[in-house]
Write a protein that holds these residues in place. Structure first.
Motif, PDB file in Angstrom:
ATOM      1  N   SER A  10       0.829  -1.210   0.000  1.00  0.00           N
ATOM      2  CA  SER A  10       0.000   0.000   0.000  1.00  0.00           C
ATOM      3  C   SER A  10       0.860   1.256   0.000  1.00  0.00           C
ATOM      4  O   SER A  10       0.535   2.243  -0.660  1.00  0.00           O
ATOM      5  CB  SER A  10      -0.931   0.002   1.220  1.00  0.00           C
ATOM      6  N   THR A  11       1.995   1.195   0.726  1.00  0.00           N
ATOM      7  CA  THR A  11       2.903   2.350   0.745  1.00  0.00           C
ATOM      8  C   THR A  11       3.462   2.624  -0.641  1.00  0.00           C
ATOM      9  O   THR A  11       3.522   3.783  -1.085  1.00  0.00           O
ATOM     10  CB  THR A  11       4.055   2.093   1.737  1.00  0.00           C
ATOM     11  N   PHE A  16       3.559   5.750  -5.556  1.00  0.00           N
ATOM     12  CA  PHE A  16       3.471   5.804  -7.015  1.00  0.00           C
ATOM     13  C   PHE A  16       2.351   6.748  -7.453  1.00  0.00           C
ATOM     14  O   PHE A  16       2.525   7.539  -8.389  1.00  0.00           O
ATOM     15  CB  PHE A  16       3.226   4.400  -7.570  1.00  0.00           C
ATOM     16  N   ALA A  17       1.214   6.685  -6.763  1.00  0.00           N
ATOM     17  CA  ALA A  17       0.093   7.574  -7.094  1.00  0.00           C
ATOM     18  C   ALA A  17       0.479   9.037  -6.891  1.00  0.00           C
ATOM     19  O   ALA A  17       0.130   9.907  -7.701  1.00  0.00           O
ATOM     20  CB  ALA A  17      -1.121   7.226  -6.239  1.00  0.00           C
ATOM     21  N   GLY A  18       1.227   9.299  -5.813  1.00  0.00           N
ATOM     22  CA  GLY A  18       1.676  10.668  -5.575  1.00  0.00           C
ATOM     23  C   GLY A  18       2.584  11.175  -6.681  1.00  0.00           C
ATOM     24  O   GLY A  18       2.458  12.329  -7.123  1.00  0.00           O
ATOM     25  N   LEU A  19       3.492  10.304  -7.149  1.00  0.00           N
ATOM     26  CA  LEU A  19       4.380  10.692  -8.248  1.00  0.00           C
ATOM     27  C   LEU A  19       3.600  10.953  -9.533  1.00  0.00           C
ATOM     28  O   LEU A  19       3.901  11.895 -10.271  1.00  0.00           O
ATOM     29  CB  LEU A  19       5.427   9.595  -8.482  1.00  0.00           C
ATOM     30  N   VAL A  21       0.487  11.966  -9.820  1.00  0.00           N
ATOM     31  CA  VAL A  21      -0.221  13.240  -9.689  1.00  0.00           C
ATOM     32  C   VAL A  21       0.749  14.408  -9.855  1.00  0.00           C
ATOM     33  O   VAL A  21       0.461  15.376 -10.578  1.00  0.00           O
ATOM     34  CB  VAL A  21      -0.923  13.324  -8.320  1.00  0.00           C
ATOM     35  N   PHE A  22       1.915  14.306  -9.199  1.00  0.00           N
ATOM     36  CA  PHE A  22       2.894  15.390  -9.263  1.00  0.00           C
ATOM     37  C   PHE A  22       3.345  15.653 -10.698  1.00  0.00           C
ATOM     38  O   PHE A  22       3.286  16.789 -11.192  1.00  0.00           O
ATOM     39  CB  PHE A  22       4.103  15.045  -8.384  1.00  0.00           C
ATOM     40  N   PHE A  23       3.787  14.594 -11.375  1.00  0.00           N
ATOM     41  CA  PHE A  23       4.278  14.773 -12.745  1.00  0.00           C
ATOM     42  C   PHE A  23       3.138  15.100 -13.706  1.00  0.00           C
ATOM     43  O   PHE A  23       3.347  15.803 -14.701  1.00  0.00           O
ATOM     44  CB  PHE A  23       5.024  13.521 -13.206  1.00  0.00           C
ATOM     45  N   GLY A  24       1.941  14.598 -13.407  1.00  0.00           N
ATOM     46  CA  GLY A  24       0.789  14.939 -14.251  1.00  0.00           C
ATOM     47  C   GLY A  24       0.478  16.424 -14.196  1.00  0.00           C
ATOM     48  O   GLY A  24       0.278  17.068 -15.237  1.00  0.00           O
TER      49      GLY A  24
END
Length: 262
Positions: A10-11, A16-19, A21-24
């Motif tokens: 989960s971590t 990965f989801a945070g990355l 969103v950031f790069f998106g």
């Protein structure tokens, strides 16, 4: 036993989801024109510029060469801070008179931000290697002293009493009991010191250096080369992360070896 793998999974997913969103968001802002490309190049543009800088010179050297200059300064200042700060912290933690003499001076100096030493570094060393090393030392020195002092003060009193009953000298007490028992705290302090030292280095190179990643960024800013500035930021972040990972691994290994929670 099954909870830890699930937790790690989960971590990783959240990370990965945070990355994504950031790069998106980073990709969308310049692509849609919400932010001018001149001031915020897309991640693809920055990645291409990083690749170009690995072989092409900018401000007198390639990006790997600038990183090497910066890392050499960092290692020098960081090592100097550790070699002086750790013994001083142990002495302050063990000898009350040393603590009373050095404590007030140290407490006053440690609240001076490393960047505040830049004018002195520029006056004393110019753009040579001495200035950045001095500023790195100013950033890395306090955590080394504080954590060594804390480790010395938290040594198991029973170990000290047993050594005193055997007539152990102060020097052997420090080398055979105090230092080994303080290692986890010292390593944790080195990790903090490395982060502060690396940040201090970049600030120093923006002003008192003629090579290095910080110097490259200043030259790029003067030429309004935003992608080059951001390439330097990427390099700073990656190198800093690698330094922290290495020290984190060392800290965890030492704590596991001593039966402490990693």
């Amino acid at each position: 036993m099954e909870e830890r793998p699930l937790y790690l999974t989960s971590t990783l997913l959240y990370g990965f989801a945070g990355l994504v969103v950031f790069f998106g968001v980073w990709f969308v802002l310049p692509t849609t024109g919400l932010v001018p490309v001149q001031f915020l190049p897309s991640p693809i543009t920055v990645a291409e510029r990083v690749a170009t800088l690995t072989t092409n010179r900018f401000a007198g050297a390639t990006l790997p060469a600038h990183i090497a200059y910066s890392f050499t300064r960092f290692i020098s200042g960081f090592a100097l801070a550790a070699l002086i700060g750790i013994p001083l912290g142990l002495l302050m933690g063990w000898f009350r008179i040393v603590d009373e003499i050095a404590g007030p001076i140290f407490d006053g100096l440690r609240f001076i931000a490393p960047i505040a030493w830049v004018p002195f570094a520029a006056l004393w060393f110019g753009t040579g290697i001495g200035g950045p090393i001095m500023i790195i030392f100013a950033g890395a020195f306090p955590p080394c002293v504080i954590n060594a002092y804390r480790g010395a003060r938290q040594v198991d009193p029973r170990l000290i009493e047993a050594a005193e009953m055997l007539g152990t000298s102060d020097m052997r007490m420090m080398t055979n009991i105090l230092l080994p028992a303080s290692v986890p705290s010292i390593v944790a302090g080195l990790r903090v010191a490395a982060g502060l030292g690396w940040q201090s280095l970049v600030g120093a190179e923006l002003i008192v250096a003629s090579t290095g990643v910080g110097f490259m960024m200043v030259q790029a800013q003067a030429n309004v080369a935003t992608s080059t500035v951001m390439s330097g930021m990427v390099a700073i972040g990656i190198v800093g992360l690698l330094i922290d990972i290495i020290l984190r691994w060392g800290e965890a290994a030492i704590r596991r070896r001593r039966g402490l929670n990693a």
